[in-house]
Design a protein around this motif. Structure first.
Motif, PDB file in Angstrom:
ATOM      1  N   TYR A   1      30.507  62.418  41.213  1.00 39.30           N
ATOM      2  CA  TYR A   1      31.914  62.069  41.074  1.00 39.30           C
ATOM      3  C   TYR A   1      32.840  63.088  41.736  1.00 39.30           C
ATOM      4  O   TYR A   1      33.704  62.740  42.546  1.00 39.30           O
ATOM      5  CB  TYR A   1      32.226  61.940  39.578  1.00 39.30           C
ATOM      6  CG  TYR A   1      33.690  61.885  39.235  1.00 39.30           C
ATOM      7  CD1 TYR A   1      34.405  60.701  39.362  1.00 39.30           C
ATOM      8  CD2 TYR A   1      34.358  63.020  38.778  1.00 39.30           C
ATOM      9  CE1 TYR A   1      35.746  60.642  39.048  1.00 39.30           C
ATOM     10  CE2 TYR A   1      35.703  62.969  38.463  1.00 39.30           C
ATOM     11  CZ  TYR A   1      36.392  61.783  38.597  1.00 39.30           C
ATOM     12  OH  TYR A   1      37.718  61.748  38.290  1.00 39.30           O
TER      13      TYR A   1
ATOM     14  N   ASP B   1      32.247  65.539  43.891  1.00 30.67           N
ATOM     15  CA  ASP B   1      32.040  65.713  45.327  1.00 30.67           C
ATOM     16  C   ASP B   1      32.566  64.511  46.114  1.00 30.67           C
ATOM     17  O   ASP B   1      32.966  64.651  47.273  1.00 30.67           O
ATOM     18  CB  ASP B   1      30.556  65.933  45.630  1.00 30.67           C
ATOM     19  CG  ASP B   1      30.103  67.339  45.242  1.00 30.67           C
ATOM     20  OD1 ASP B   1      30.981  68.177  44.930  1.00 30.67           O
ATOM     21  OD2 ASP B   1      28.892  67.597  45.233  1.00 30.67           O
ATOM     22  N   MET B   2      32.591  63.325  45.479  1.00 25.93           N
ATOM     23  CA  MET B   2      33.205  62.166  46.142  1.00 25.93           C
ATOM     24  C   MET B   2      34.699  62.389  46.338  1.00 25.93           C
ATOM     25  O   MET B   2      35.267  62.023  47.371  1.00 25.93           O
ATOM     26  CB  MET B   2      32.977  60.896  45.310  1.00 25.93           C
ATOM     27  CG  MET B   2      31.615  60.264  45.507  1.00 25.93           C
ATOM     28  SD  MET B   2      31.539  58.609  44.767  1.00 25.93           S
ATOM     29  CE  MET B   2      31.419  59.017  43.036  1.00 25.93           C
TER      30      MET B   2
ATOM     31  N   SER C   1      35.110  64.862  49.132  1.00 23.22           N
ATOM     32  CA  SER C   1      34.746  64.225  50.399  1.00 23.22           C
ATOM     33  C   SER C   1      35.870  63.327  50.905  1.00 23.22           C
ATOM     34  O   SER C   1      36.192  63.327  52.104  1.00 23.22           O
ATOM     35  CB  SER C   1      33.464  63.416  50.211  1.00 23.22           C
ATOM     36  OG  SER C   1      33.160  62.671  51.363  1.00 23.22           O
TER      37      SER C   1
ATOM     38  N   ASP D   1      26.938  57.902  39.247  1.00 25.59           N
ATOM     39  CA  ASP D   1      28.030  58.029  40.208  1.00 25.59           C
ATOM     40  C   ASP D   1      27.620  57.650  41.625  1.00 25.59           C
ATOM     41  O   ASP D   1      28.323  56.923  42.312  1.00 25.59           O
ATOM     42  CB  ASP D   1      28.630  59.442  40.209  1.00 25.59           C
ATOM     43  CG  ASP D   1      29.350  59.779  38.921  1.00 25.59           C
ATOM     44  OD1 ASP D   1      29.779  58.828  38.226  1.00 25.59           O
ATOM     45  OD2 ASP D   1      29.480  60.960  38.588  1.00 25.59           O
ATOM     46  N   VAL D   2      26.491  58.188  42.100  1.00 24.72           N
ATOM     47  CA  VAL D   2      25.983  57.864  43.430  1.00 24.72           C
ATOM     48  C   VAL D   2      24.545  57.374  43.292  1.00 24.72           C
ATOM     49  O   VAL D   2      23.927  57.506  42.232  1.00 24.72           O
ATOM     50  CB  VAL D   2      26.038  59.086  44.376  1.00 24.72           C
ATOM     51  CG1 VAL D   2      27.465  59.552  44.579  1.00 24.72           C
ATOM     52  CG2 VAL D   2      25.173  60.223  43.852  1.00 24.72           C
TER      53      VAL D   2
ATOM     54  N   THR E   1      26.799  53.283  40.153  1.00 23.46           N
ATOM     55  CA  THR E   1      27.483  53.871  41.306  1.00 23.46           C
ATOM     56  C   THR E   1      28.983  53.570  41.280  1.00 23.46           C
ATOM     57  O   THR E   1      29.408  52.486  40.900  1.00 23.46           O
ATOM     58  CB  THR E   1      26.882  53.350  42.624  1.00 23.46           C
ATOM     59  OG1 THR E   1      26.847  51.910  42.599  1.00 23.46           O
ATOM     60  CG2 THR E   1      25.465  53.873  42.802  1.00 23.46           C
TER      61      THR E   1
ATOM     62  N   ASN F   1      32.395  53.912  43.747  1.00 23.27           N
ATOM     63  CA  ASN F   1      32.875  54.149  45.111  1.00 23.27           C
ATOM     64  C   ASN F   1      34.273  54.763  45.094  1.00 23.27           C
ATOM     65  O   ASN F   1      35.193  54.299  45.774  1.00 23.27           O
ATOM     66  CB  ASN F   1      32.881  52.841  45.901  1.00 23.27           C
ATOM     67  CG  ASN F   1      31.491  52.248  46.030  1.00 23.27           C
ATOM     68  OD1 ASN F   1      30.517  52.959  46.252  1.00 23.27           O
ATOM     69  ND2 ASN F   1      31.393  50.946  45.860  1.00 23.27           N
TER      70      ASN F   1
ATOM     71  N   ASP G   1      35.282  57.493  46.341  1.00 25.78           N
ATOM     72  CA  ASP G   1      35.687  58.100  47.606  1.00 25.78           C
ATOM     73  C   ASP G   1      36.434  57.099  48.483  1.00 25.78           C
ATOM     74  O   ASP G   1      37.446  57.442  49.108  1.00 25.78           O
ATOM     75  CB  ASP G   1      34.482  58.689  48.351  1.00 25.78           C
ATOM     76  CG  ASP G   1      33.302  57.739  48.417  1.00 25.78           C
ATOM     77  OD1 ASP G   1      33.300  56.723  47.693  1.00 25.78           O
ATOM     78  OD2 ASP G   1      32.361  58.015  49.181  1.00 25.78           O
ATOM     79  N   ASN G   2      35.964  55.845  48.523  1.00 27.94           N
ATOM     80  CA  ASN G   2      36.653  54.833  49.338  1.00 27.94           C
ATOM     81  C   ASN G   2      38.038  54.512  48.789  1.00 27.94           C
ATOM     82  O   ASN G   2      39.000  54.363  49.550  1.00 27.94           O
ATOM     83  CB  ASN G   2      35.812  53.555  49.393  1.00 27.94           C
ATOM     84  CG  ASN G   2      34.510  53.754  50.133  1.00 27.94           C
ATOM     85  OD1 ASN G   2      34.403  54.629  50.994  1.00 27.94           O
ATOM     86  ND2 ASN G   2      33.510  52.965  49.806  1.00 27.94           N
TER      87      ASN G   2
END
Length: 358
Positions: A58, A60-61, A64, A261-262, A276, A278, A280-281
């Motif tokens: 989470y 690190d997203m 990123s 999370d990923v 998961t 998303n 980051d998007n």
């Protein structure tokens, strides 16, 4: 070194390198100009959650996404702030308010945790016309003007995960702490999903009383000792790595672990599926929209029922890599069938849950 260990090692080095590069390059001696000479048209500051960065999930997203927007917008510098505790977070926000008041360009402070709610409320009283705050993972819709909130509801996906895990003889939720609102609907969802389809025992273990629980992989590892055919639902950020490590080091263990999370299928052969998100998007689009328009909605809400930003990602190679389980499954489509047959029920429960909490 095993493949999963290599992946985590490389990922850790990559994130650390990016952090170092941005911490060194995100600030300029000239407040009106980027180091590359491009005039500053706006500025984004990311206040990370305490013990958050480096979780391979989470947090690190979020980092990123912010870095991707920085790369796409050379005139919009990114400042990364990583507080060690709440007191330091308050100091960093005070510094941001001072700098924003003098910059003369649009300023956005992204606060990566709902635990910063009180700080955001106080800061809102001092916001200038050019400054705005985005508070992540917040269910609050009545924040002061100048503060936008975003929440990703995890109940539905967690409920589906619990239903899918229901044939395990027992289940264990490993959570960082009991007080973080970010975890509450995920705990409630998995609990309701598992108990609605299983007669097995469900337990919850909290690693700490505060944010320290997100950085206790050793303690999470120890919790796995002595468990047999238990399904683990990990909600502990960076501490989850201790759980995956245990399953890698105990090749005959019959534990199953949900990725979080990923897609965590490379972290352990005991991951049949991952919950998961998303984020980051979503965040990348929001930041880009803010740069273009200077505005953000007051509140944004995403869940499994109204978006594709959260759901269950199956591990198609689960039985290939975990041969110890071959005799436990009648066919290779076991997890796919459970997902497809239970998703609608999880969505119905999700709608009821959030309707009751509004």
């Amino acid at each position: 070194m095993r493949t999963a260990e290599v992946c985590r090692h490389v990922a850790g080095i990559y994130i650390a390198a990016l952090w170092l590069a941005f911490l060194l390059g995100g600030c300029s001696a000239d407040a009106d100009e980027e180091p590359n000479g491009v005039a500053m048209s706006a500025r984004i500051t990311l206040l990370t959650s305490i013990n958050g960065p480096g979780d391979n999930g989470y947090n690190d997203m979020i980092t990123s996404a912010a870095m991707a927007v920085y790369h796409d917008n050379p005139g919009v510098p990114l400042l990364l702030r990583h507080p060690a505790d709440m007191e330091e977070a308050e100091s960093m926000v005070a510094r941001w308010l001072d700098e924003a008041g003098r910059s003369g360009v649009p300023e956005l402070l992204v606060m990566a945790s709902d635990s910063y709610t009180d700080i955001a409320r106080e800061a809102a009283r001092q916001l200038g016309d050019n400054a705005h705050i985005l508070l992540l993972e917040s269910p609050h819709t009545g924040m002061p003007e100048g503060v936008s909130t975003l929440r990703i509801g995890r109940f539905g996906a967690a409920c589906l995960a619990g239903m899918m895990a229901a044939e395990s003889q027992d289940a264990l939720i490993v959570a960082a702490n009991e007080s973080d609102p970010l975890l509450r609907d995920a705990v409630d969802g998995f609990k309701q999903g598992y108990t609605s389809r299983s007669g097995g025992e469900l337990r919850i273990a909290y690693l700490a009383d505060d944010e320290a629980g997100y950085d206790m992989p050793g303690e999470a590892y120890s919790l796995m000792e002595g468990l047999e055919e238990t399904f683990i639902f990990p909600l502990a950020g960076g501490s989850n790595s201790g759980i995956y490590k245990f399953t890698r080091e105990n090749m005959f263990s019959l534990l199953l672990v949900a990725g979080m999370d990923v897609d965590c299928s490379e972290f352990s052969t005991r991951v049949p599926f991952s919950l998961t998100v998303n984020l980051d998007n979503i965040l990348r689009q929001l930041l880009s929209d803010w740069i273009e328009s200077g505005r953000l909605p007051a509140h944004m809400e995403y869940n499994m029922g109204n978006s594709d930003c959260i759901g269950i990602t199956l591990n198609p190679h689960f039985l290939e890599r975990a041969e110890i389980f071959l005799d436990y499954y009648a066919d290779a489509d076991y997890w796919q069938r459970r997902h497809d047959s239970m998703r609608d029920d999880a969505l119905t429960l999700e709608q009821k849950y959030y309707a009751a909490t509004e």
